[in-house]
Design a protein around this motif. Structure first.
Motif, PDB file in Angstrom:
ATOM      1  N   UNK A   1      46.349  54.852  41.237  1.00  0.00           N
ATOM      2  CA  UNK A   1      46.869  54.795  42.609  1.00  0.00           C
ATOM      3  C   UNK A   1      47.742  55.990  42.955  1.00  0.00           C
ATOM      4  N   UNK A   2      47.331  57.189  42.503  1.00  0.00           N
ATOM      5  CA  UNK A   2      48.077  58.375  42.906  1.00  0.00           C
ATOM      6  C   UNK A   2      47.741  58.692  44.359  1.00  0.00           C
ATOM      7  N   UNK A   3      48.781  59.007  45.151  1.00  0.00           N
ATOM      8  CA  UNK A   3      48.604  59.457  46.529  1.00  0.00           C
ATOM      9  C   UNK A   3      47.521  60.539  46.581  1.00  0.00           C
ATOM     10  N   UNK A   4      46.566  60.543  47.473  1.00  0.00           N
ATOM     11  CA  UNK A   4      46.357  59.602  48.585  1.00  0.00           C
ATOM     12  C   UNK A   4      45.406  58.450  48.247  1.00  0.00           C
ATOM     13  N   UNK A   5      45.187  58.153  46.966  1.00  0.00           N
ATOM     14  CA  UNK A   5      44.334  57.023  46.602  1.00  0.00           C
ATOM     15  C   UNK A   5      45.183  55.783  46.331  1.00  0.00           C
ATOM     16  N   UNK A   6      46.347  55.741  46.977  1.00  0.00           N
ATOM     17  CA  UNK A   6      47.302  54.676  46.677  1.00  0.00           C
ATOM     18  C   UNK A   6      47.116  53.457  47.564  1.00  0.00           C
ATOM     19  N   UNK A   7      46.297  53.588  48.651  1.00  0.00           N
ATOM     20  CA  UNK A   7      46.382  52.602  49.727  1.00  0.00           C
ATOM     21  C   UNK A   7      45.980  51.194  49.290  1.00  0.00           C
ATOM     22  N   UNK A   8      45.226  51.080  48.187  1.00  0.00           N
ATOM     23  CA  UNK A   8      44.849  49.734  47.757  1.00  0.00           C
ATOM     24  C   UNK A   8      46.011  49.019  47.085  1.00  0.00           C
ATOM     25  N   UNK A   9      46.991  49.810  46.586  1.00  0.00           N
ATOM     26  CA  UNK A   9      48.006  49.213  45.713  1.00  0.00           C
ATOM     27  C   UNK A   9      48.973  48.272  46.417  1.00  0.00           C
ATOM     28  N   UNK A  10      49.628  48.696  47.518  1.00  0.00           N
ATOM     29  CA  UNK A  10      50.633  47.792  48.097  1.00  0.00           C
ATOM     30  C   UNK A  10      50.083  46.409  48.468  1.00  0.00           C
ATOM     31  N   UNK A  11      48.912  46.301  49.146  1.00  0.00           N
ATOM     32  CA  UNK A  11      48.442  44.932  49.414  1.00  0.00           C
ATOM     33  C   UNK A  11      48.137  44.154  48.133  1.00  0.00           C
ATOM     34  N   UNK A  12      47.537  44.824  47.147  1.00  0.00           N
ATOM     35  CA  UNK A  12      47.166  44.103  45.921  1.00  0.00           C
ATOM     36  C   UNK A  12      48.392  43.643  45.160  1.00  0.00           C
ATOM     37  N   UNK A  13      49.343  44.569  44.972  1.00  0.00           N
ATOM     38  CA  UNK A  13      50.508  44.210  44.163  1.00  0.00           C
ATOM     39  C   UNK A  13      51.438  43.241  44.889  1.00  0.00           C
ATOM     40  N   UNK A  14      51.427  43.276  46.211  1.00  0.00           N
ATOM     41  CA  UNK A  14      52.376  42.404  46.903  1.00  0.00           C
ATOM     42  C   UNK A  14      51.799  41.019  47.167  1.00  0.00           C
TER      43      UNK A  14
END
Lengths: 102, 494, 322
Positions: free
Chosen positions: B219-232
Motif C-alpha cells: 500500500x505504498x502511495x499512490x497504491x494506498x487507496x485500498x488500505x484505509x477502507x479495508x483496515x478501518x
C-alpha cells in the motif's frame, strides 16, 4: 522459432489482454474473468519456458510452480466470487460506483 | 541440522493448531487458542534468541538443499521480524479471547483463519526462496481477506473485495517476475540468485514486476487507496494484525529482495523514485489522517503515512556512502515500533467501539475520563507514532534523519520532519477530544479488563522500545546486508 | 512430413488469442464464461505440445472445469437474485472504461516489455532439469513433476494445501449474507439421475487411479482431487443434499484432514532429519498416503468452494454470532 517460444509469447499476449480488461472493466465479475486470463497467460509462459532447450530435458520445476499457481488461482477466484455475490446481495450492484449502490 | 529445525516451528505450530481449531469446537476453544498463541510466540522468541546467540539458522526442508529444495533461513532481520510477529500476534490473540462472543460463528472462523495467517507470516519471514515467498504471500493475503469480511458489514465486504482484486494483481505481477528470473538464471533460492544475477534487461523487468507487485500489497502511495477502507472496516484485532504485521511483511519482502537478491543491479534511479513515492505517502497519509471523522480511518491513514518512512530506506541506504548503514537500522527499528504502536492504536479503537458502539471522534468527547487506561495506551502509542523520545519511533526516525544528512539528501529530512508535525496534529486532535470533560449525564461505562490490559501492554512496549534499541540492533546485525553503525543511544540524546 | 507441427502451433496460438478476445469482449457474460472454459481446454492441448501432460490434466480439470463452474454458479445466483429484485442491466461490454487510451497504452507498453524480456532471456539457463532428473531415484517416485511437488518442493505444496483450506474457510466466513436463499431445486430428470448414478463411482475410481499412477505417469493428488470436486459439483447441481456445512464435524475433518496428514507426515520423519525429509525406503508410501489424504480434501474443498459461490452453504438454522 521453436514451439515453446510460440506458446510463451502467446501467453504474454493473453496476459496483456487480460490486464487491459482487468483495468478497464467496471463490472467486477468481468474483472475476475480477466484476472483469470492474466493468470493463465502467465502459466502458459511458465510452462513453455520449461521446454526452452530445444533438445534438452524438460524442466519439471516450472511445472510444479504452475500447478501451485493454478491452485492458488482457483482459491482466489472462489473467494472473489463469494465476495462479489455477497456484495451484490448487499448493494444490488456489480460495480464499485457509488451511485449504483442503492 | 537437527538443531536448525527449531526454525520451522513458528510456522508449523500455528498451521497445525489452526487446523485443529477448525476441527474442534466447544469449550476447549479458549484453552486451545491460548495455547496456540503462547506456543507460537514462544517458538518465535526462541528462534530470535538462538540467532542472537549464535548466528544465521538454516533449515533445508526435505534435506535436498538449494537449488533443488527449499532452504529456510533466519538471519538477524528475520529474527527481528519473528520477534515482532511473536509479540504483536500474542497480544492480538489474547485480546481476541474476549473480543468475539464465545461459541459464535465468528469465533469459530476467526481462530483457524488467524492462526493460518500468522503461520503464513512467519513462513514469509523465514523463507529463503523466491517462489516459496510467493506461496506464503498468498497464505497471508487469502487469510487477511476473510478476516476483514468477517466483520460482515457492507463496507467490510466492499473493502475486502477491492483489496483482494488489487492483491491478486500484485501476486500475479510478482509471480511473473519469479518466472522470468527462473527462466533467465535457473534458480529460485534467494542467496544463490543474489550470487548469479547479472544486470541485464530480463533481470530489470523481473525486478520491476516483483517490486511493483509487492508495492501494491504494501500500500505504498499512490497504491494506498485500498488500505484505509479495508483496515478501518475490519474487526479491531484484524485491523491490528493487518496494519501491524501484514503490511510490514510486504515491506519486508521488498527489502529482502532489494538487499539480498538484487544487489548486483544498478538501482539508484529506482530508489529515488520509490523515495519520492514514500514522501508522497508521508504527506498525503498524514494530511488525510487529520481530516478523518472516524478514529479507525484516522489510524488507517496514519498507516499510509508511516509506510512512507519505511520506503525512504531505499534512497537513504546507499552502500557506497560511508555511514549510510544507519538508514537500514533506523528503517527496521521504525518498522518494528510502527507495527507495535499501530496494533496498539487499533486495539484501543476496538475497545472504544466495544464500549460506545461507534468510533466517531467528535462523539468520543470525555472518553479519557471514562476509560483512562485505554486512553493512556492510545496516547503512548501516539508518542511512538509522532516520534517522541524515548519511543522506538523516535530513534528510528532520528536514524533515518541522520542518514538523510550523511548522504546529503536533505529533502527527505524535511519531509520526515513535516510528517512528524502532521502526526502531531492528528494524534492531538484525538487526545484533545478524549481529554475534555464528559457530559454531566454521561452513562458510566466499563471496558473488558483483558482487552484493556493487553492494549496497555503493547503501549508500554511501543514507548519503551527505545531502551531496547541496542539489543534490537545487535540482533539485526547478524549477517546484515550493510555494515551497521555501532549504536549508542546516549549519543543521540541532547 | 505429412503434418506440419509448426503450423499447428501457430494456428493454436492464434486460436487461443482469438478465444481470449472473444471471452473478454463477449456481450453476454454467460457466453464469456463458456468461451473461457473452451479456452482452458485449448490451453491444455498447448501444454501437451510443450510436454506438460500433468499440467494439461490440471488445467482442464481445475483451470477450466472447476473455475468455470465457480463462475457459472456465481452468475446464476446473481441472475436469480436480480430477477427477484429490481431488474438492472448489467450488460457492459468493454464500454464504460474511464481512461481508455491510457490503459491501452500502458498495457501495450507493458506487454512489449515483457515479450522483450522473455526473448532476451530465453535459452540462457537450463534451470534445474538436470539436477532434478539426476536425483529422481532418491525421491521415491518416477514422474519428475510428482517428485518436485511431493518431495523436492513438498513444503510449497503443503502451504498450497493451506491456501486451499483458507479459501474454504474464507467462503464460510463470507458466505452468510443477510438474504439467505437456497438454490431452487430443479425437478429431477431421469437422464440426469442415471448419469449421476453411473458417473459418480466412475469418477471416484478414476481419481483413485490418477493418484496411483501419478508416481510414474501424469496424474496426482491435484488432478484426482479436481475430478472429485467435479463430481461434487455435478451432485450439487443435480439437487443432491451433499453435506457442505461447516457446522458438521465430519465435513470439517474431511476438509482439514489432507493438510493435517501432510503436516503430520512431515513431522513424523523429523526425529533426526529435516522437516519433510522422508527416509529413502519409505518415501514412496509416505507420498502415497499424503496424496490420498490430500485428494479427498481437495475434492471436498473444491465442492465447498462451488457451494459457497452458488449460495448453497447457508441453512436457516445456523446461528449468527456477534
Amino acid at each position: 522459432m521453436s514451439t515453446s517460444l510460440i506458446y510463451a509469447l502467446t501467453g504474454i499476449v493473453i496476459a496483456g489482454l487480460g490486464l487491459f480488461h482487468y483495468l478497464s472493466q467496471r463490472n467486477i465479475l468481468r474483472k475476475i474473468l480477466a484476472g483469470n486470463f492474466i493468470g493463465t497467460g502467465i502459466f502458459l509462459f511458465l510452462v513453455s519456458s520449461a521446454a526452452r532447450q530445444v533438445d534438452g530435458p524438460i524442466d519439471p520445476v516450472p511445472h510444479a510452480l504452475v500447478l501451485t499457481g493454478i491452485v492458488v488461482a482457483v482459491s482466489a477466484t472462489a473467494l472473489l466470487l463469494a465476495l462479489v455475490c455477497r456484495y451484490h446481495d448487499e448493494t444490488g450492484s456489480l460495480t464499485f460506483d457509488e451511485e449504483n449502490d442503492e | 541440522m537437527t538443531h536448525s529445525s527449531i526454525l520451522i516451528w513458528p510456522v508449523l505450530l500455528p498451521l497445525f493448531l489452526g487446523t485443529v481449531m477448525f476441527l474442534i469446537r466447544g469449550r476447549s476453544v479458549l484453552l486451545l487458542s491460548l495455547a496456540a498463541a503462547v506456543g507460537t510466540a514462544l517458538t518465535s522468541f526462541n528462534v530470535c534468541r538462538i540467532v542472537h546467540q549464535s548466528s544465521t539458522l538454516i533449515h533445508e526442508v526435505g534435506g535436498w538443499g538449494a537449488p533443488l529444495g527449499i532452504v529456510l533461513r533466519a538471519d538477524g532481520l528475520t529474527a527481528v521480524m519473528l520477534g515482532l510477529s511473536g509479540l504483536v500476534g500474542l497480544v492480538i490473540s489474547v485480546y481476541s479471547l474476549t473480543y468475539f462472543k464465545s461459541n459464535s460463528r465468528k469465533e469459530h472462523l476467526f481462530w483457524p483463519i488467524w492462526l493460518l495467517l500468522w503461520g503464513g507470516l512467519n513462513g514469509l519471514f523465514i523463507s529463503g526462496d523466491i517462489f516459496n515467498l510467493y506461496v506464503t504471500l498468498e497464505l497471508v493475503s487469502l487469510g487477511a481477506i476473510p478476516l476483514i469480511a468477517l466483520a460482515g458489514t457492507r463496507n467490510a465486504i466492499k473493502a475486502s473485495l477491492r483489496y483482494l482484486l488489487l492483491a491478486l494483481l500484485g501476486s500475479m505481477s510478482y509471480l511473473f517476475g519469479v518466472g522470468l528470473l527462473y527462466m533467465r538464471f535457473g534458480v529460485l533460492d534467494l542467496v544463490m540468485l543474489g550470487n548469479v544475477i547479472t544486470p541485464d534487461f530480463t533481470a530489470y523487468v523481473a525486478l520491476a514486476l516483483m517490486i511493483g507487485g509487492l508495492i501494491i500489497k504494501a500500500a505504498l502511495f499512490p497504491m494506498h487507496f485500498w488500505l484505509p477502507p479495508a483496515h478501518s472496516s475490519a474487526p479491531a484485532p484484524v485491523s491490528a494484525a493487518l496494519s501491524g504485521l501484514v503490511v510490514t511483511a510486504s515491506f519486508y519482502a521488498i527489502a529482502r529482495l532489494w538487499f539480498y537478491a538484487f544487489p548486483a543491479l544498478e538501482l539508484a534511479k529506482l530508489s529515488q523514485l520509490i523515495g519520492l513515492l514514500g514522501c508522497g505517502a508521508i504527506l498525503w497519509g498524514g494530511w488525510q489522517a487529520i481530516r478523518q471523522e472516524r478514529l479507525k480511518t484516522l489510524v488507517a491513514y496514519s498507516t499510509v503515512s508511516q509506510i512512507g518512512y519505511l520506503f525512504l530506506v531505499f534512497p537513504l541506504c546507499n552502500t557506497a556512502v560511508e555511514g549510510s548503514g544507519i538508514a537500514w537500522s533506523g528503517c527496521i527499528l521504525f518498522a518494528v515500533s510502527h507495527a507495535i504502536a499501530k496494533a496498539c492504536a487499533f486495539l484501543a479503537a476496538g475497545v472504544f467501539i466495544k464500549v460506545y458502539g461507534h468510533d466517531s471522534i467528535s462523539k468520543l468527547r470525555g472518553a479519557g475520563r471514562q476509560l483512562p487506561m485505554v486512553t493512556l495506551a492510545f496516547a503512548l502509542a501516539g508518542v511512538s507514532l509522532m516520534g517522541l523520545p524515548p519511543s522506538g519511533g523516535f530513534f528510528g526516525k532520528w536514524m533515518l534523519l541522520k542518514a538523510a544528512f550523511v548522504t546529503g539528501q536533505w529533502g527527505y529530512g524535511v519531509v520526515m520532519v513535516c510528517g512528524g508535525l502532521l502526526a502531531f496534529c492528528y494524534i492531538f486532535r484525538v487526545l484533545e477530544q478524549f481529554m475534555t470533560a464528559p457530559d454531566e449525564n454521561a452513562p458510566k461505562v466499563k471496558a473488558p479488563a483483558v482487552m484493556t490490559y493487553s492494549v496497555l501492554l503493547l503501549a508500554v512496549a511501543a514507548v519503551s522500545l527505545g531502551f531496547f534499541t541496542p539489543v534490537l540492533l545487535s540482533v539485526l546485525g547478524v549477517d546484515s546486508p550493510v555494515s551497521l553503525v555501532s549504536f549508542a543511544p546516549e549519543a543521540l540524546l541532547p | 512430413m505429412l503434418f506440419d507441427w509448426l503450423s499447428f502451433d501457430l494456428l493454436l496460438a492464434i486460436a487461443l488469442i482469438a478465444l481470449a478476445v472473444a471471452a473478454l469482449r463477449a456481450r453476454d457474460l454467460f457466453k464469456g464464461i463458456v468461451i473461457f472454459m473452451l479456452f482452458g481446454l485449448l490451453v491444455a492441448i498447448a501444454w501437451v505440445r510443450v510436454h506438460a501432460p500433468d499440467l494439461a490434466l490440471a488445467e482442464a480439470a481445475i483451470g477450466s472445469g472447476i473455475t468455470g463452474a465457480l463462475f457459472l454458479g456465481a452468475l446464476s445466483r446473481i441472475e436469480r437474485k436480480k430477477k427477484s429484485t429490481a431488474p438492472a442491466r448489467l450488460e457492459n461490454p468493454v464500454g464504460g472504461s474511464t481512461s481508455g487510451a491510457w490503459t491501452v497504452l500502458l498495457t501495450i507498453v507493458l506487454t512489449v516489455q515483457l515479450a522483450l524480456a522473455v526473448l532476451r532471456g530465453w535459452g540462457y539457463s537450463d534451470g534445474l532439469a538436470d539436477e532434478a532428473l539426476s536425483r529422481i531415484d532418491e525421491s521415491g517416485v518416477i514422474n519428475p513433476v510428482t517428485a518436485v511437488i511431493l518431495n523436492f518442493r513438498a513444503y510449497d505444496t503443503l502451504l498450497e494445501i493451506g491456501v486451499l483450506l483458507l479459501a474454504a474457510l474464507g467462503v464460510y466466513a463470507i458466505g452468510e449474507g443477510p438474504t439467505v436463499r437456497n438454490l431452487q431445486r430443479t425437478s429431477r430428470s431421469e437422464v440426469l439421475e442415471t448419469f449421476v448414478h453411473l458417473l459418480t463411482p466412475m469418477i471416484v475410481l478414476t481419481a483413485g487411479y490418477l493418484v496411483w499412477v501419478g508416481y510414474k505417469e501424469p496424474g496426482g493428488a491435484f488432478q484426482a482431487g479436481a475430478l472429485l470436486g467435479g463430481a461434487g459439483v455435478v451432485l450439487l447441481l443435480s439437487g443432491r443434499e451433499l453435506p457442505v456445512h461447516a457446522a458438521r464435524p465430519g465435513v470439517r475433518i474431511v476438509l482439514g484432514g489432507g493438510f493435517l496428514v501432510f503436516l503430520l507426515a512431515g513431522l513424523a520423519v523429523m526425529q533426526d532429519r529435516a522437516f519433510l525429509e522422508y527416509p529413502r525406503a519409505s518415501a514412496k508410501y509416505i507420498i502415497l498416503i499424503i496424496e490420498l489424504a490430500c485428494t479427498v480434501s481437495i475434492g471436498a474443498i473444491l465442492t465447498v468452494l462451488f457451494a459457497g459461490c452458488a449460495n448453497l452453504l447457508t441453512t436457516p438454522s445456523e446461528e449468527e454470532g456477534t
